[in-house]
Every structure is written in structure tokens, then in C-alpha cells.
Design an enzyme around this catalytic site. Structure first.
Site, PDB file in Angstrom:
ATOM      1  N   ASP A 163      -6.232   2.512   7.885  1.00  0.00           N
ATOM      2  CA  ASP A 163      -7.650   2.129   7.869  1.00  0.00           C
ATOM      3  C   ASP A 163      -7.854   0.619   7.977  1.00  0.00           C
ATOM      4  OD1 ASP A 163      -8.153   4.778   7.509  1.00  0.00           O
ATOM      5  OD2 ASP A 163      -9.110   4.598   5.543  1.00  0.00           O
ATOM      6  N   GLU A 206     -19.090  17.623   2.445  1.00  0.00           N
ATOM      7  CA  GLU A 206     -18.290  18.328   1.439  1.00  0.00           C
ATOM      8  C   GLU A 206     -18.879  18.139   0.040  1.00  0.00           C
ATOM      9  OE1 GLU A 206     -14.099  18.503   3.898  1.00  0.00           O
ATOM     10  OE2 GLU A 206     -14.308  16.930   2.410  1.00  0.00           O
ATOM     11  N   GLY A 214       0.817  -1.209   0.000  1.00  0.00           N
ATOM     12  CA  GLY A 214       0.000   0.000   0.000  1.00  0.00           C
ATOM     13  C   GLY A 214       0.849   1.257   0.000  1.00  0.00           C
ATOM     14  N   ALA A 216      -6.392  10.247   7.888  1.00  0.00           N
ATOM     15  CA  ALA A 216      -5.022  10.280   7.374  1.00  0.00           C
ATOM     16  C   ALA A 216      -3.953  10.471   8.472  1.00  0.00           C
ATOM     17  CB  ALA A 216      -4.914  11.372   6.313  1.00  0.00           C
ATOM     18  N   GLY A 226      -0.499   4.326   0.157  1.00  0.00           N
ATOM     19  CA  GLY A 226      -1.363   5.412   0.612  1.00  0.00           C
ATOM     20  C   GLY A 226      -0.667   6.181   1.736  1.00  0.00           C
ATOM     21  N   PHE A 227      -1.457   6.811   2.594  1.00  0.00           N
ATOM     22  CA  PHE A 227      -0.868   7.652   3.639  1.00  0.00           C
ATOM     23  C   PHE A 227       0.043   6.862   4.580  1.00  0.00           C
ATOM     24  CE2 PHE A 227      -4.469  10.420   2.515  1.00  0.00           C
ATOM     25  CZ  PHE A 227      -3.773  11.605   2.353  1.00  0.00           C
ATOM     26  N   GLY A 228      -0.419   5.687   5.020  1.00  0.00           N
ATOM     27  CA  GLY A 228       0.370   4.911   5.973  1.00  0.00           C
ATOM     28  C   GLY A 228       1.600   4.292   5.343  1.00  0.00           C
ATOM     29  N   VAL A 249      -2.086  -7.370  -4.456  1.00  0.00           N
ATOM     30  CA  VAL A 249      -1.851  -8.443  -3.482  1.00  0.00           C
ATOM     31  C   VAL A 249      -3.115  -9.284  -3.362  1.00  0.00           C
ATOM     32  CG1 VAL A 249      -1.405  -8.916  -1.042  1.00  0.00           C
ATOM     33  CG2 VAL A 249      -0.080  -7.164  -2.245  1.00  0.00           C
TER      34      VAL A 249
END
Ligand code: FAD
Length: 461
Positions: A344, A215, A56, A360, A58-60, A124
């Protein structure tokens, strides 16, 4: 020793630890590969450094990879997409405010200068926990330590059939699909001569009153009332009906009540109907049924819930109702100190015992923490203290000049909050080009009310 995959040489010179699929040696000991379908990517006899695999970008995952740049390890980051996505601004792509490339950056380019890191594009499909290997659709990648940061996707509470009528917002493709649906609704309404059909086409229902739903509702209202207001001849886009449906008693339930009330008023000023305490019981091509009332709408957007990636299944691990893998205070899987699960996908708890939210900052702080743990381990240093999340605050925007910001003791709403929201989002975007593009886009939109990315893609009449 090379093997050809496609047109390329495998392994390339930059991946000396990758061995042939049929190599009889892993970790320097003979192994049987049995009927393995995918090529193997294993620890090298040539490079003694530990192999850290991160799933991944992403943010992590990306934070973990970047924080390992000086550690004496080899890092392989695997992602099914070739880009890192700044999800907090996805709703602006869905409402034609920004272009996809403004909020995404190629992972390979971000890590270009990081010599100890290899990026692999691949999906994966499982993890061989006993064999310490990640299984992708392309190959098998053996690890010494593993970081799983595969995020979450939207959930329909056992009504997966609703997805076709009410898409959620998680990927660039979702955002461009929603943008297409919204813009086409105005186009078809302009084409129609039936008033009832026009009203149905100009009705938009957003399910879920969390930050994404709020939003989206604010942005669609502004699109209809401002950006599109003078572009059509047979319809008045300002007459569009925008309904935000929330099953709880207030929008932005994770914010203090006063800010929820401010957000609701700001939405109503933009002409959004906010339906609280209302649950959706049906989604179909004609619209939704909420609390036994049918709302006819051509566009339904789902912002009501998420479920974690299937990592718990890959690991055969304990999970919660949202599919999140239960991890210890050091973010590892019980009985497997070599496997970290973050962001997440993980159910980690704060010091007060409450589950950490899927946002995040949690993923980024966890990514940085596991990198420190890994670096300490390989350097033979003492174990780190358990992970501790530092909550810096939450924010959500409503339209082009209003937002709510909760920084704990300090709360803000209105235009100042919106400026702070804008500054924080630009600051955390990855890449100078994206920051500049987003700032220029916002400035232009602020002055002219224009929305520069009003392209209907993926459709031809
Ligand atoms: C529309 C939207 C708005 C949001 N707004 C905010 C906000 O304003 N503020 C905030 O703090 N948070 C916000 N969030 C939440 C925030 O984006 C997430 O909490 C954060 O992205 C979690 O980081 P992560 O690393 O766990 O997962 P992600 O950032 O989702 O990254 C997961 C990565 O794993 C990859 N992946 C997944 N499965 C596989 C697989 N099988 N094989 C290979 N790769 C895989 C994905 O391609 C992705 O790159 C928002 C989320 C969404 C969807």
C-alpha cells in the site's frame, strides 16, 4: 562487547552483527557517529552475509521475510506492532463476530524457526538514505538492502478533525473501539427514555461504499436485526437505522456493475439505506451532514479513503496524491536499487500502465518478488524480469450468507460466493489456531445467529 539496554544484554548472542552504539566501525571502515541519539545496529565484521532490513510485518513485509528464509542473507524485520494482522476480517472484530486474537498472530512466533531472521519491535521514524540506515525510536539499523512495506492508514480529505467522531478501521484498537461504540449505542438507547435520543443512538452511518463499508453495513444490520434482536426490553434493536453513504454512483466501484447492483440489493434486503452520489460535508457529535441533509447518528464509521504511510517523506521521494512512493518496474526507488517499496505504500503500475490497487494480493506478490530479486542479487545471478501482478480476483461479503466474487471471466454472487469467500479468507489466515477459531466461530454464528465477542472493553460506567 556488550551494552545494556533495559534489563537485557545488547547485543544478544543471536545478533552478532549488532555493534556498540559508539563503535567506530561500520562495514569494516571507521565512521564518525556524531551526536547520534540511538544505538547502532550495523553490518558485522563477523558475519559477511548481506543485511536485509524489512520495515513492516504486514502482508508485503512478512511475505518477503518468509521468502528469504533460504537465502544467504541476514534479515531484520522491524514493526511497531508485535503481530501480523489479517485486515480483511477486521470488520468482524468491529461487529463482535470474532475476537482480536482470531485474526492476528505474533510476528516473532511466525518467524520463530527462521534462523536467519531477527524481529525488532520499534517504530520507524526516518531513513538515512545516504548512510543506508533505518532510524527507529530505539536505535539505528544499517542495511545493505531495504524493503519498505509500511502500508496505509485512513484519510479524511483534509478534515482530520472528523476522526474523533468517525473512526476508521485499520488496527485492532480501531476495531475494538468501533465495537465499543456500537454496543454502547444499544446500551444507552436501552437506558434512555427520550424517543428522539433513542432513535439517534440507534442510527449508524457508514461513510464509503467500498468493500470495507459494504461489509461493515451488512454486519451491523445483522447484529441489530438478529444477534441483539431479543436482548433488550425498552428498545427494539431491529428498528436500528443503518445508512451507507457513497459519493460515487455505485457501491463496490472496483467490481463489475452487475455485482455492484447485486451487493446494493443484498444490503437493502438487510434493511440498509444505501445513499449513492452523496458526499459527507460535516461530521460532528450529533451525526453527519450529507448533501445538505443532517442525519442524526451516534455512531459514524469512516471507510472512505486511505493515505500511504509517510515513507515518501522518510526517503524524500516522489509520491502521488495518496502519498504513495513512485517506484520503477522492479519496485525500487529511482537511483536507489538497494531500496524497495511495496504494498500500500508504493505506487507501482500494471502492464497496462494503471496503478495497482491497495489490496493484499498485490502486497504479497510484491513481497515474494523482491525476495527473489534480493536472493538472485546475493547469489550473483542475472537480474529478474520486471514485476508483473497476476490478478486472481476480488470478493466482498454482505451479511452472513451473501457475497460477490469477481474472478475476471467468472462471476459469482449469493450463498455459493459467500462459501468461496469464507474458504479463501480461512485459507489465507496465518496460523492453524486462527483458522480453527474462525471456522468454529462462523459455524456457531451461522447456526445460532449469536455473536460471541460482544464485549464492551475500554469503558466503565
Ligand atoms: C479494514 C480493511 C479491510 C481490507 N479488506 C481487504 C480484502 O478483503 N481483500 C484485500 O485484498 N485487501 C483488503 N484490505 C487491504 C489490505 O489489507 C492491504 O492492501 C494490505 O494489508 C497491504 O499490505 P502492506 O504490507 O502494504 O501493509 P500492511 O499489511 O498494512 O502492513 C503494514 C505494516 O507496517 C507496520 N508499520 C507501519 N508503519 C510503521 C512504522 N513507522 N514503523 C514500524 N512499522 C510500521 C504496521 O504495523 C503493519 O504491520 C483491507 C484493508 C483494511 C484496512
Amino acid at each position: 562487547m556488550t551494552e545494556t539496554i533495559g534489563n537485557g544484554l545488547f547485543p544478544p548472542p543471536s545478533m552478532p552483527w549488532v555493534e556498540r552504539r559508539d563503535s567506530p566501525i561500520k562495514y569494516g571502515v571507521p565512521v564518525s557517529l556524531g551526536a547520534e541519539a540511538a544505538p547502532a545496529c550495523t553490518t558485522s565484521r563477523l558475519d559477511p552475509r548481506e543485511h536485509i532490513v524489512i520495515i513492516g510485518g504486514g502482508f508485503g513485509g512478512l511475505t518477503a521475510a518468509l521468502a528469504l528464509r533460504h537465502a544467504p542473507v541476514r534479515v531484520t524485520l522491524i514493526d511497531r506492532r508485535n503481530y501480523h494482522l489479517f485486515q480483511p476480517l477486521l470488520y468482524q472484530v468491529a461487529t463482535a463476530g470474532l475476537s482480536p486474537a482470531d485474526i492476528a498472530s505474533p510476528i516473532r512466533a511466525i518467524l520463530r524457526c527462521q534462523r536467519n531472521t531477527t524481529v525488532l519491535l520499534g517504530k520507524v521514524t526516518g531513513i538515512d538514505v545516504a548512510g543506508k540506515a533505518v532510524l527507529t525510536d530505539k536505535r539505528r539499523v544499517v542495511y545493505d538492502q531495504l524493503v519498505i512495506a509500511t502500508g496505509a492508514r485512513h484519510a479524511y480529505f483534509s478534515h482530520e478533525e472528523w476522526e474523533q467522531f468517525a473512526p476508521g478501521l485499520k488496527k485492532i484498537d480501531d476495531a475494538t473501539d468501533i465495537r465499543r461504540r456500537i454496543l454502547l449505542a444499544f446500551e444507552w438507547a436501552e437506558n434512555s427514555t427520550d424517543e428522539r435520543e433513542q432513535q439517534r443512538l440507534l442510527s449508524f452511518v457508514i461513510v464509503g461504499g467500498g468493500p470495507t463499508g459494504v461489509e461493515m453495513a451488512g454486519a451491523i444490520a445483522e447484529l441489530a436485526r438478529k444477534a441483539l434482536s431479543t436482548d433488550f426490553r425498552n428498545i427494539d434493536p431491529r428498528s436500528a437505522r443503518i445508512v451507507l453513504v457513497e459519493s460515487g454512483s455505485r457501491v463496490l466501484a472496483s467490481f463489475p456493475e452487475t455485482l455492484s447492483a447485486v451487493a446494493k440489493r443484498a444490503l437493502e434486503r438487510l434493511g440498509v439505506e444505501v445513499r449513492l452520489g452523496t458526499r459527507v460535508s460535516c461530521c460532528d457529535p450529533e451525526g453527519v451532514i450529507v448533501s445538505n441533509e443532517r442525519i442524526e447518528a451516534d455512531t459514524i464509521i469512516w471507510a472512505a479513503g486511505v493515505v500511504a504511510s509517510p515513507a515518501a517523506k522518510w526517503l524524500d521521494a516522489e509520491k502521488d496524491g495518496a502519498g504513495r512512493v513512485v517506484v520503477g518496474r522492479d519496485l525500487t526507488l529511482e537511483g536507489h536499487p538497494e531500496i524497495f517499496v511495496i504494498g500500500d505504500t508504493a505506487l507501482a503500475k500494471a502492464t497496462n500502465g494503471k496503478p495497482l490497487p491497495g489490496i493484499a494480493p498485490v502486497a504479497k506478490q510484491q513481497g515474494a518478488y523482491v525476495a527473489r530479486v534480493i536472493a538472485a542479487r546475493v547469489r550473483g545471478r542475472p537480474a529478474l524480469a520486471p514485476f508483473r501482478y497476476r490478478h486472481l480476483g476480488t470478493m466482498a461479503t454482505i451479511g452472513r450468507k451473501s457475497a460477490v466474487v469477481d474472478l475476471g471471466k467468472f462471476r459469482l454472487s449469493g450463498f455459493l460466493a459467500w462459501l468461496l469467500w469464507g474458504f479463501v479468507h480461512v485459507y489465507f489466515l496465518v496460523g492453524f489456531r486462527n483458522r480453527l477459531a474462525v471456522m468454529m466461530g462462523w459455524l456457531w454464528a451461522y447456526i445460532t445467529f449469536e455473536r460471541g465477542a460482544r464485549l464492551i472493553t475500554g469503558h466503565e460506567t
